[in-house]
Design a protein around this motif. Structure first.
Motif, PDB file in Angstrom:
ATOM      1  N   VAL A  41       0.852  -1.196   0.000  1.00 14.76           N
ATOM      2  CA  VAL A  41       0.000   0.000   0.000  1.00 14.76           C
ATOM      3  C   VAL A  41       0.885   1.242   0.000  1.00 14.76           C
ATOM      4  O   VAL A  41       1.800   1.360   0.819  1.00 14.76           O
ATOM      5  CB  VAL A  41      -0.923   0.035   1.235  1.00 14.76           C
ATOM      6  CG1 VAL A  41      -1.869   1.232   1.160  1.00 14.76           C
ATOM      7  CG2 VAL A  41      -1.709  -1.262   1.374  1.00 14.76           C
ATOM      8  N   ILE A  42       0.598   2.165  -0.934  1.00 17.63           N
ATOM      9  CA  ILE A  42       1.350   3.410  -1.033  1.00 17.63           C
ATOM     10  C   ILE A  42       0.378   4.567  -0.808  1.00 17.63           C
ATOM     11  O   ILE A  42      -0.635   4.669  -1.503  1.00 17.63           O
ATOM     12  CB  ILE A  42       2.016   3.577  -2.418  1.00 17.63           C
ATOM     13  CG1 ILE A  42       2.644   2.261  -2.901  1.00 17.63           C
ATOM     14  CG2 ILE A  42       3.018   4.722  -2.380  1.00 17.63           C
ATOM     15  CD1 ILE A  42       3.734   1.699  -2.048  1.00 17.63           C
ATOM     16  N   LEU A  43       0.690   5.435   0.143  1.00 12.66           N
ATOM     17  CA  LEU A  43      -0.175   6.578   0.440  1.00 12.66           C
ATOM     18  C   LEU A  43       0.488   7.896   0.063  1.00 12.66           C
ATOM     19  O   LEU A  43       1.693   8.066   0.231  1.00 12.66           O
ATOM     20  CB  LEU A  43      -0.541   6.615   1.924  1.00 12.66           C
ATOM     21  CG  LEU A  43      -1.511   5.520   2.368  1.00 12.66           C
ATOM     22  CD1 LEU A  43      -0.771   4.401   3.056  1.00 12.66           C
ATOM     23  CD2 LEU A  43      -2.586   6.090   3.261  1.00 12.66           C
ATOM     24  N   GLY A  44      -0.352   8.816  -0.439  1.00 15.14           N
ATOM     25  CA  GLY A  44       0.132  10.157  -0.754  1.00 15.14           C
ATOM     26  C   GLY A  44      -0.117  11.116   0.393  1.00 15.14           C
ATOM     27  O   GLY A  44      -0.829  10.804   1.343  1.00 15.14           O
ATOM     28  N   ALA A  70       7.285  17.067   1.215  1.00 16.60           N
ATOM     29  CA  ALA A  70       6.098  16.309   0.804  1.00 16.60           C
ATOM     30  C   ALA A  70       6.228  14.831   1.170  1.00 16.60           C
ATOM     31  O   ALA A  70       5.260  14.193   1.600  1.00 16.60           O
ATOM     32  CB  ALA A  70       5.869  16.456  -0.698  1.00 16.60           C
ATOM     33  N   ILE A  71       7.433  14.292   1.014  1.00 17.18           N
ATOM     34  CA  ILE A  71       7.686  12.887   1.366  1.00 17.18           C
ATOM     35  C   ILE A  71       7.435  12.667   2.862  1.00 17.18           C
ATOM     36  O   ILE A  71       6.818  11.670   3.259  1.00 17.18           O
ATOM     37  CB  ILE A  71       9.126  12.492   0.976  1.00 17.18           C
ATOM     38  CG1 ILE A  71       9.240  12.361  -0.544  1.00 17.18           C
ATOM     39  CG2 ILE A  71       9.541  11.182   1.652  1.00 17.18           C
ATOM     40  CD1 ILE A  71      10.669  12.295  -1.055  1.00 17.18           C
ATOM     41  N   SER A  72       7.890  13.598   3.678  1.00 16.65           N
ATOM     42  CA  SER A  72       7.666  13.482   5.128  1.00 16.65           C
ATOM     43  C   SER A  72       6.176  13.441   5.448  1.00 16.65           C
ATOM     44  O   SER A  72       5.732  12.659   6.300  1.00 16.65           O
ATOM     45  CB  SER A  72       8.327  14.648   5.865  1.00 16.65           C
ATOM     46  OG  SER A  72       9.732  14.613   5.711  1.00 16.65           O
ATOM     47  N   CYS A  73       5.388  14.276   4.759  1.00 12.71           N
ATOM     48  CA  CYS A  73       3.933  14.283   4.974  1.00 12.71           C
ATOM     49  C   CYS A  73       3.322  12.935   4.590  1.00 12.71           C
ATOM     50  O   CYS A  73       2.496  12.383   5.321  1.00 12.71           O
ATOM     51  CB  CYS A  73       3.281  15.401   4.169  1.00 12.71           C
ATOM     52  SG  CYS A  73       3.698  17.059   4.725  1.00 12.71           S
ATOM     53  N   SER A  74       3.720  12.401   3.440  1.00 16.98           N
ATOM     54  CA  SER A  74       3.151  11.121   2.988  1.00 16.98           C
ATOM     55  C   SER A  74       3.513   9.988   3.945  1.00 16.98           C
ATOM     56  O   SER A  74       2.706   9.089   4.194  1.00 16.98           O
ATOM     57  CB  SER A  74       3.633  10.784   1.568  1.00 16.98           C
ATOM     58  OG  SER A  74       5.019  10.515   1.547  1.00 16.98           O
ATOM     59  N   VAL A 110       3.089  -4.474   2.938  1.00 16.80           N
ATOM     60  CA  VAL A 110       4.041  -3.364   2.858  1.00 16.80           C
ATOM     61  C   VAL A 110       3.267  -2.050   2.849  1.00 16.80           C
ATOM     62  O   VAL A 110       2.256  -1.922   2.160  1.00 16.80           O
ATOM     63  CB  VAL A 110       4.889  -3.463   1.575  1.00 16.80           C
ATOM     64  CG1 VAL A 110       5.798  -2.254   1.432  1.00 16.80           C
ATOM     65  CG2 VAL A 110       5.701  -4.750   1.566  1.00 16.80           C
ATOM     66  N   VAL A 111       3.728  -1.060   3.622  1.00 17.87           N
ATOM     67  CA  VAL A 111       3.122   0.269   3.616  1.00 17.87           C
ATOM     68  C   VAL A 111       4.230   1.299   3.394  1.00 17.87           C
ATOM     69  O   VAL A 111       5.254   1.264   4.073  1.00 17.87           O
ATOM     70  CB  VAL A 111       2.373   0.577   4.927  1.00 17.87           C
ATOM     71  CG1 VAL A 111       1.697   1.952   4.836  1.00 17.87           C
ATOM     72  CG2 VAL A 111       1.333  -0.497   5.234  1.00 17.87           C
ATOM     73  N   MET A 112       4.014   2.187   2.427  1.00 11.70           N
ATOM     74  CA  MET A 112       5.014   3.199   2.105  1.00 11.70           C
ATOM     75  C   MET A 112       4.353   4.544   1.844  1.00 11.70           C
ATOM     76  O   MET A 112       3.171   4.606   1.491  1.00 11.70           O
ATOM     77  CB  MET A 112       5.807   2.807   0.848  1.00 11.70           C
ATOM     78  CG  MET A 112       6.677   1.582   1.000  1.00 11.70           C
ATOM     79  SD  MET A 112       7.661   1.243  -0.497  1.00 11.70           S
ATOM     80  CE  MET A 112       8.924   2.523  -0.381  1.00 11.70           C
ATOM     81  N   GLY A 113       5.140   5.603   1.992  1.00 15.73           N
ATOM     82  CA  GLY A 113       4.764   6.932   1.522  1.00 15.73           C
ATOM     83  C   GLY A 113       5.670   7.264   0.356  1.00 15.73           C
ATOM     84  O   GLY A 113       5.859   6.464  -0.546  1.00 15.73           O
ATOM     85  N   GLY A 114       6.277   8.461   0.400  1.00 16.38           N
ATOM     86  CA  GLY A 114       7.218   8.841  -0.652  1.00 16.38           C
ATOM     87  C   GLY A 114       8.535   8.099  -0.508  1.00 16.38           C
ATOM     88  O   GLY A 114       8.816   7.465   0.508  1.00 16.38           O
ATOM     89  N   LEU A 115       9.353   8.205  -1.569  1.00 22.53           N
ATOM     90  CA  LEU A 115      10.613   7.457  -1.605  1.00 22.53           C
ATOM     91  C   LEU A 115      11.823   8.379  -1.660  1.00 22.53           C
ATOM     92  O   LEU A 115      12.715   8.309  -0.821  1.00 22.53           O
ATOM     93  CB  LEU A 115      10.603   6.519  -2.819  1.00 22.53           C
ATOM     94  CG  LEU A 115      11.724   5.489  -2.940  1.00 22.53           C
ATOM     95  CD1 LEU A 115      11.753   4.570  -1.718  1.00 22.53           C
ATOM     96  CD2 LEU A 115      11.539   4.665  -4.210  1.00 22.53           C
ATOM     97  N   THR A 120       6.926  11.082  -7.615  1.00 23.55           N
ATOM     98  CA  THR A 120       5.701  11.127  -6.820  1.00 23.55           C
ATOM     99  C   THR A 120       5.408   9.760  -6.209  1.00 23.55           C
ATOM    100  O   THR A 120       6.061   8.757  -6.536  1.00 23.55           O
ATOM    101  CB  THR A 120       4.505  11.516  -7.709  1.00 23.55           C
ATOM    102  OG1 THR A 120       4.284  10.448  -8.647  1.00 23.55           O
ATOM    103  CG2 THR A 120       4.757  12.809  -8.458  1.00 23.55           C
ATOM    104  N   THR A 121       4.391   9.719  -5.360  1.00 20.56           N
ATOM    105  CA  THR A 121       3.979   8.436  -4.786  1.00 20.56           C
ATOM    106  C   THR A 121       3.350   7.527  -5.852  1.00 20.56           C
ATOM    107  O   THR A 121       3.327   6.319  -5.677  1.00 20.56           O
ATOM    108  CB  THR A 121       3.017   8.639  -3.604  1.00 20.56           C
ATOM    109  OG1 THR A 121       2.117   9.717  -3.882  1.00 20.56           O
ATOM    110  CG2 THR A 121       3.771   8.960  -2.325  1.00 20.56           C
TER     111      THR A 121
END
Length: 225
Positions: A41-44, A70-74, A110-115, A120-121
């Motif tokens: 799962v990838i969240l923006g 923005a990555i920190s927010c995601s 798996v859970v991720m935000g930005g990379l 972008t996500t």
């Protein structure tokens, strides 16, 4: 069994923050996992990320720095979601593709935000799909699917049930990355998905049951392949 990557748009759960919808998605993803599917799962970061990008711009920060914010927010939203999934998820939010692959190999969600800055996500989701050899990427957005033109600007826009990746590229407004880009799918993600022949389904993310339908192979939203 399907190996799928779920991309939950920040425009859906984070603009404004919608804890009820996040909870519904968490329950559905646990249900899909318990059916035997493998999931990432990838969240923006949604509106919060765009707000902080604006603050970064006002401070005179460059685009890589804006992306980092923005990555920190995601990742904040990703951490909330991971905790909601409980023991079915990895012990922490993955911040690299290696961490995602390691967690996936343990049979966890798996859970991720930005990379990293510059992508972008959406592209994160496409790269995760590539790394995990997922057959399908599904994205919940603030639209019913892909239209022949922007439905927010054109009332006569027509939803498309099926598109090729070439068709999709032609109906998108932006063809390159910029911090906080907000369109139905990022152009760089399209290139990665097309290269790996990964199917993409875009649906209305405010109807979380669409995720279950997509995982079960039912017709929902717009299919791109």
């Amino acid at each position: 069994m399907t190996r799928l990557v779920v991309r939950i748009g920040g425009s859906v759960v984070a603009s404004p923050i919608n804890t009820d919808l996040m909870s519904k998605y968490a329950e559905l993803i646990k249900q899909i996992k318990n059916q035997g599917h493998e999931i990432a799962v990838i969240l923006g970061g949604g509106g919060l990320a765009r707000e902080f990008i604006g603050i970064a711009k006002n401070l005179g920060l460059d685009m890589p720095a804006q992306d980092e914010i923005a990555i920190s927010c995601s990742r904040l939203f990703a951490q909330l979601f991971l905790k909601k999934l409980g023991e079915l998820a990895c012990s922490k939010v993955a911040v690299t593709l290696d961490e995602a692959a390691e967690c996936f190999g343990q049979g966890k969600i798996v859970v991720m935000g930005g990379l990293k800055p510059g992508i972008t996500t959406d592209t994160v989701a496409a790269l995760v799909a590539e790394r995990l050899k997922a057959q399908l990427l599904v994205k919940g957005t603030d639209q019913e699917g892909v239209y022949n033109k922007d439905p927010r600007k054109f009332p006569d826009a027509i939803k498309q049930d099926h598109l090729s990746f070439e068709d999709l590229s032609r109906v998108l407004e932006f063809s390159e990355h910029k911090a906080g880009i907000h369109q139905i799918i990022d152009p760089m993600a399209i290139k990665v998905l097309k290269q790996n022949r990964t199917k993409l389904i875009i649906f209305n993310g405010f109807k979380p049951e669409n995720l279950l339908a997509a995982a079960e192979g039912k017709n929902v939203g717009t299919l791109i392949n």
